[in-house]
Design a protein around this motif. Structure first.
Motif, PDB file in Angstrom:
ATOM      1  N   UNK A 204      31.646  71.587  -4.860  1.00 57.12           N
ATOM      2  CA  UNK A 204      32.557  72.646  -5.657  1.00 57.12           C
ATOM      3  C   UNK A 204      31.990  73.571  -6.391  1.00 57.12           C
ATOM      4  N   UNK A 205      30.756  73.342  -6.939  1.00 63.35           N
ATOM      5  CA  UNK A 205      30.104  74.488  -7.435  1.00 63.35           C
ATOM      6  C   UNK A 205      28.592  73.908  -7.967  1.00 63.35           C
ATOM      7  N   UNK A 206      27.932  74.667  -8.442  1.00 73.22           N
ATOM      8  CA  UNK A 206      26.355  74.489  -8.470  1.00 73.22           C
ATOM      9  C   UNK A 206      25.886  74.778 -10.091  1.00 73.22           C
ATOM     10  N   UNK A 207      24.989  74.060 -10.671  1.00 76.00           N
ATOM     11  CA  UNK A 207      24.522  74.113 -12.056  1.00 76.00           C
ATOM     12  C   UNK A 207      23.124  74.550 -11.816  1.00 76.00           C
ATOM     13  N   UNK A 208      22.754  75.393 -12.821  1.00 75.34           N
ATOM     14  CA  UNK A 208      21.390  75.948 -12.842  1.00 75.34           C
ATOM     15  C   UNK A 208      20.937  76.071 -14.276  1.00 75.34           C
ATOM     16  N   UNK A 209      19.731  75.316 -14.770  1.00 78.42           N
ATOM     17  CA  UNK A 209      19.451  75.405 -16.259  1.00 78.42           C
ATOM     18  C   UNK A 209      17.872  75.199 -16.153  1.00 78.42           C
ATOM     19  N   UNK A 210      17.408  75.330 -17.400  1.00 76.44           N
ATOM     20  CA  UNK A 210      15.945  75.314 -17.642  1.00 76.44           C
ATOM     21  C   UNK A 210      15.505  74.027 -18.385  1.00 76.44           C
ATOM     22  N   UNK A 211      14.120  73.928 -18.229  1.00 72.81           N
ATOM     23  CA  UNK A 211      13.503  72.665 -18.911  1.00 72.81           C
ATOM     24  C   UNK A 211      12.133  72.805 -19.203  1.00 72.81           C
ATOM     25  N   UNK A 223      17.661  74.320 -22.654  1.00 70.61           N
ATOM     26  CA  UNK A 223      17.068  75.043 -24.075  1.00 70.61           C
ATOM     27  C   UNK A 223      16.038  76.178 -23.465  1.00 70.61           C
ATOM     28  N   UNK A 224      15.662  76.157 -22.411  1.00 66.92           N
ATOM     29  CA  UNK A 224      14.346  76.914 -21.702  1.00 66.92           C
ATOM     30  C   UNK A 224      15.006  77.799 -20.856  1.00 66.92           C
ATOM     31  N   UNK A 225      14.053  78.941 -20.492  1.00 71.01           N
ATOM     32  CA  UNK A 225      14.880  79.798 -19.325  1.00 71.01           C
ATOM     33  C   UNK A 225      14.613  78.765 -18.043  1.00 71.01           C
ATOM     34  N   UNK A 226      15.413  79.435 -17.014  1.00 75.98           N
ATOM     35  CA  UNK A 226      15.333  78.848 -15.667  1.00 75.98           C
ATOM     36  C   UNK A 226      13.989  79.064 -15.069  1.00 75.98           C
ATOM     37  N   UNK A 227      13.147  78.038 -14.578  1.00 75.10           N
ATOM     38  CA  UNK A 227      11.878  78.451 -14.052  1.00 75.10           C
ATOM     39  C   UNK A 227      12.229  78.631 -12.711  1.00 75.10           C
ATOM     40  N   UNK A 228      11.006  79.152 -12.032  1.00 73.29           N
ATOM     41  CA  UNK A 228      10.964  79.676 -10.562  1.00 73.29           C
ATOM     42  C   UNK A 228      11.195  78.424  -9.372  1.00 73.29           C
ATOM     43  N   UNK A 229      10.587  77.185  -9.848  1.00 73.50           N
ATOM     44  CA  UNK A 229      10.976  76.170  -8.968  1.00 73.50           C
ATOM     45  C   UNK A 229      12.461  75.743  -8.773  1.00 73.50           C
ATOM     46  N   UNK A 230      13.123  75.687  -9.802  1.00 70.54           N
ATOM     47  CA  UNK A 230      14.686  75.701  -9.882  1.00 70.54           C
ATOM     48  C   UNK A 230      15.219  76.627  -9.258  1.00 70.54           C
ATOM     49  N   UNK A 231      14.954  78.050  -9.335  1.00 66.73           N
ATOM     50  CA  UNK A 231      15.759  78.958  -8.398  1.00 66.73           C
ATOM     51  C   UNK A 231      15.303  78.784  -6.901  1.00 66.73           C
ATOM     52  N   UNK A 232      14.140  78.453  -6.731  1.00 63.48           N
ATOM     53  CA  UNK A 232      13.838  78.179  -5.484  1.00 63.48           C
ATOM     54  C   UNK A 232      14.719  77.095  -4.642  1.00 63.48           C
ATOM     55  N   UNK A 233      15.056  76.077  -5.446  1.00 70.42           N
ATOM     56  CA  UNK A 233      15.863  74.898  -4.891  1.00 70.42           C
ATOM     57  C   UNK A 233      17.325  75.709  -4.629  1.00 70.42           C
ATOM     58  N   UNK A 234      17.663  76.386  -5.653  1.00 72.24           N
ATOM     59  CA  UNK A 234      19.067  77.270  -5.510  1.00 72.24           C
ATOM     60  C   UNK A 234      18.944  77.954  -4.319  1.00 72.24           C
ATOM     61  N   UNK A 235      17.968  78.597  -4.070  1.00 74.85           N
ATOM     62  CA  UNK A 235      17.843  79.557  -2.551  1.00 74.85           C
ATOM     63  C   UNK A 235      18.010  78.606  -1.430  1.00 74.85           C
ATOM     64  N   UNK A 236      17.145  77.431  -1.582  1.00 76.71           N
ATOM     65  CA  UNK A 236      17.278  76.591  -0.415  1.00 76.71           C
ATOM     66  C   UNK A 236      18.731  76.067  -0.151  1.00 76.71           C
ATOM     67  N   UNK A 237      19.406  75.850  -1.164  1.00 76.36           N
ATOM     68  CA  UNK A 237      20.847  75.181  -1.188  1.00 76.36           C
ATOM     69  C   UNK A 237      21.695  76.630  -0.429  1.00 76.36           C
ATOM     70  N   UNK A 238      21.595  77.752  -0.959  1.00 74.20           N
ATOM     71  CA  UNK A 238      22.134  78.680  -0.440  1.00 74.20           C
ATOM     72  C   UNK A 238      21.996  78.918   0.664  1.00 74.20           C
ATOM     73  N   UNK A 239      20.852  78.647   1.305  1.00 73.99           N
ATOM     74  CA  UNK A 239      20.296  79.168   2.838  1.00 73.99           C
ATOM     75  C   UNK A 239      21.236  78.074   3.595  1.00 73.99           C
ATOM     76  N   UNK A 240      21.742  76.968   3.227  1.00 73.73           N
ATOM     77  CA  UNK A 240      22.468  76.016   3.947  1.00 73.73           C
ATOM     78  C   UNK A 240      23.918  76.192   3.734  1.00 73.73           C
ATOM     79  N   UNK A 241      24.389  76.631   2.647  1.00 77.35           N
ATOM     80  CA  UNK A 241      25.920  76.616   2.399  1.00 77.35           C
ATOM     81  C   UNK A 241      26.273  77.791   1.393  1.00 77.35           C
ATOM     82  N   UNK A 242      27.317  78.439   1.616  1.00 77.89           N
ATOM     83  CA  UNK A 242      27.510  79.425   0.408  1.00 77.89           C
ATOM     84  C   UNK A 242      28.369  78.828  -0.679  1.00 77.89           C
TER      85      UNK A 242
END
Length: 479
Positions: A204-211, A223-242
């Motif tokens: 349905x949708x995707x959450x992104x958060x920091x830690x 309560x912290x900025x979104x780190x690069x590894x989390x953004x990389x997982x998001x990119x991996x998900x978006x490479x599979x489906x919009x």
């Protein structure tokens, strides 16, 4: 699936900033913090502008052994209707345990705790999700959570567990990529493998958060900025489906609006990078398919191309299982779902009660759990209780000053939470007063008056006898 776009978690502390942010297509509000009859002005204005608002529940406990509470379901439905929401969301978690089902004390976690990935837990979760789906006026999506520990004897991976849940109930999925990263650090689970096993068409949708990471444990703080590894997982998900929608969560330690906008920009770039990879993969697959159809192609070429093809998004699955309402009777396991659910509830309830008692009441850690990790979770629960009670009852840290946190953590070790946070605040104050604390007489008197004003179910009575009784209690408390 409705396209939501880019959104941010609406919180009162950043309400004004959210209204002014460019490019915000939708927001998500914690359902329990919204009163249907008195919507915050900010949410009302966003709705009038056409911004979608999704209520996000945190207290239903769909992964618990008990059937979902009818009152909580009604409240969630009322919020969806008041906000005109296209869907509502909750978590795959348990938040309370004990009670009549297990003949053990009722306990509240005050936090989202992981369910075991077992057949029993899956059967109970599917039954609870169906109950919720029938009670809600809009579709339901459920979220994977972060965990500090694993259950012993698990029978499925996270991806397999979520696949079967969606397959058997038709429920949509809210995928939190930050939680996938958390489980990678804390439980050595590969996010890529989890994504590969998911029914991507159900997202349905995707959450992104920091830690943050401390002593080898990742804490999903929001309560912290979104780190690069989390953004990389998001990119991996978006490479599979919009993804139909992507949302930034931030619950405290709010930065300046410009920093939030920069994080949203990073999220958009991560999604765009994944989209580029997805298009490249589709072009490669199309090229291989054309080559495989040429005269003289080897017999195995076409099968090899199919194995590399992108995940399907037309509502079907590679295994040929039914999805949605049509597949609700029999899931991927091929077993009828109504078999033994009551027995499964009791087994699951006993296991969850034993674990939660160890976390909040100091009883022995059940066999098979990592005692060190359970200890980390127990301390985190106590710290969260202290933080939330300080928010719902800000007078307590004002009255107690620097003694508040130490006093509350000492109280939490011996007094598990059996109700909500407001009741917890009152019980804490009563605990201190019964022990003759705080030592300062003026502070003790102020704490006593605070407790008296809030301990009754209704405001101060206008009847003379009741006022006299209350005044007498105050006098006795001051002695």
């Amino acid at each position: 699936m409705e396209r939501l776009g880019t959104g941010i978690g609406w919180r009162p502390e950043i309400a004004d900033a959210v209204e002014r942010m460019p490019g915000i297509d939708w927001v998500e509000a914690v359902a329990e913090n919204v009163c249907p009859g008195h919507l915050p002005d900010s949410l009302r204005r966003l709705r009038e502008r056409g911004v979608t608002v999704v209520p996000h529940g945190v207290s239903l406990g769909l992964g618990g052994a008990d059937r979902p509470d009818e009152g909580r379901l009604t409240a969630l439905a009322e919020r969806a209707e008041a906000l005109g929401s296209p869907l509502v969301t909750e978590h795959i978690a348990f938040v309370r345990a004990g009670g009549a089902l297990t003949a053990t004390p009722h306990l509240e976690a005050g936090h989202l705790l992981p369910v075991p990935r077992t057949r029993d837990a899956l059967d109970v979760l599917c039954a609870n999700v169906r109950i919720a789906q029938e009670a809600l006026p809009v579709p339901l999506a459920v979220e994977n959570i972060a965990a500090l520990f694993s259950w012993p004897g698990e029978e499925m991976t996270e991806g397999q567990f979520l696949y079967e849940l969606a397959d058997r109930t038709g429920v949509r999925l809210l995928i939190d990529v930050a939680n996938l990263h958390t489980n990678h650090v804390n439980r050595a689970e590969d996010p890529a493998k989890a994504l590969a096993e998911l029914p991507l068409e159900a997202i349905a949708y995707v959450h992104v958060a920091g830690g943050f990471e401390r002593d080898g444990v990742w804490h999903d703080s929001h309560a912290h900025p979104v780190p690069r590894p989390v953004l990389d997982v998001l990119t991996d998900l978006a490479s599979r489906v919009s993804p139909p929608g992507v949302l930034l969560e931030r619950d405290e330690n709010f930065p300046e609006p410009a920093e939030l906008e920069a994080e949203l920009a990073s999220i958009r770039r991560a999604v765009e990078a994944g989209a580029v990879e997805r298009v490249k993969a589709e072009v490669r697959a199309a090229g291989h398919a054309v080559a495989a159809r040429r005269p003289g192609a080897a017999p195995g070429d076409w099968n090899e191309v199919r194995a590399d093809a992108p995940s399907r998004s037309d509502g079907a699955t590679e295994q040929g299982h039914e999805t949605g309402a049509a597949g609700a009777t029999r899931g991927a396991s091929g077993r009828p779902e109504h078999t033994g659910v009551d027995e499964a509830r009791q087994r699951l309830g006993l296991a969850q009660a034993a674990l939660l008692s160890a976390l909040v009441a100091g009883t022995p850690v059940p066999e098979g759990f990592d005692r060190a990790r359970v200890g980390v979770q127990a301390r985190a629960l106590a710290a969260k209780r202290a933080d939330v009670v300080a928010k719902v009852a800000p007078e307590l840290p004002e009255i107690l000053g620097t003694e508040y946190r130490t006093a509350f953590l000492g109280y939490a070790q011996a007094q598990p939470m059996t109700g909500g946070y407001r009741r917890d605040a009152l019980t804490f104050a009563e605990h201190l007063l019964s022990a003759g604390r705080p030592g300062d007489a003026a502070a003790r008197r102020e704490l006593g008056e605070w407790w008296l004003e809030r301990s009754g179910p209704a405001p101060l009575s206008r009847r003379p006898v009741h006022r006299l009784a209350r005044a007498t209690r105050k006098v006795l408390l001051r002695r």
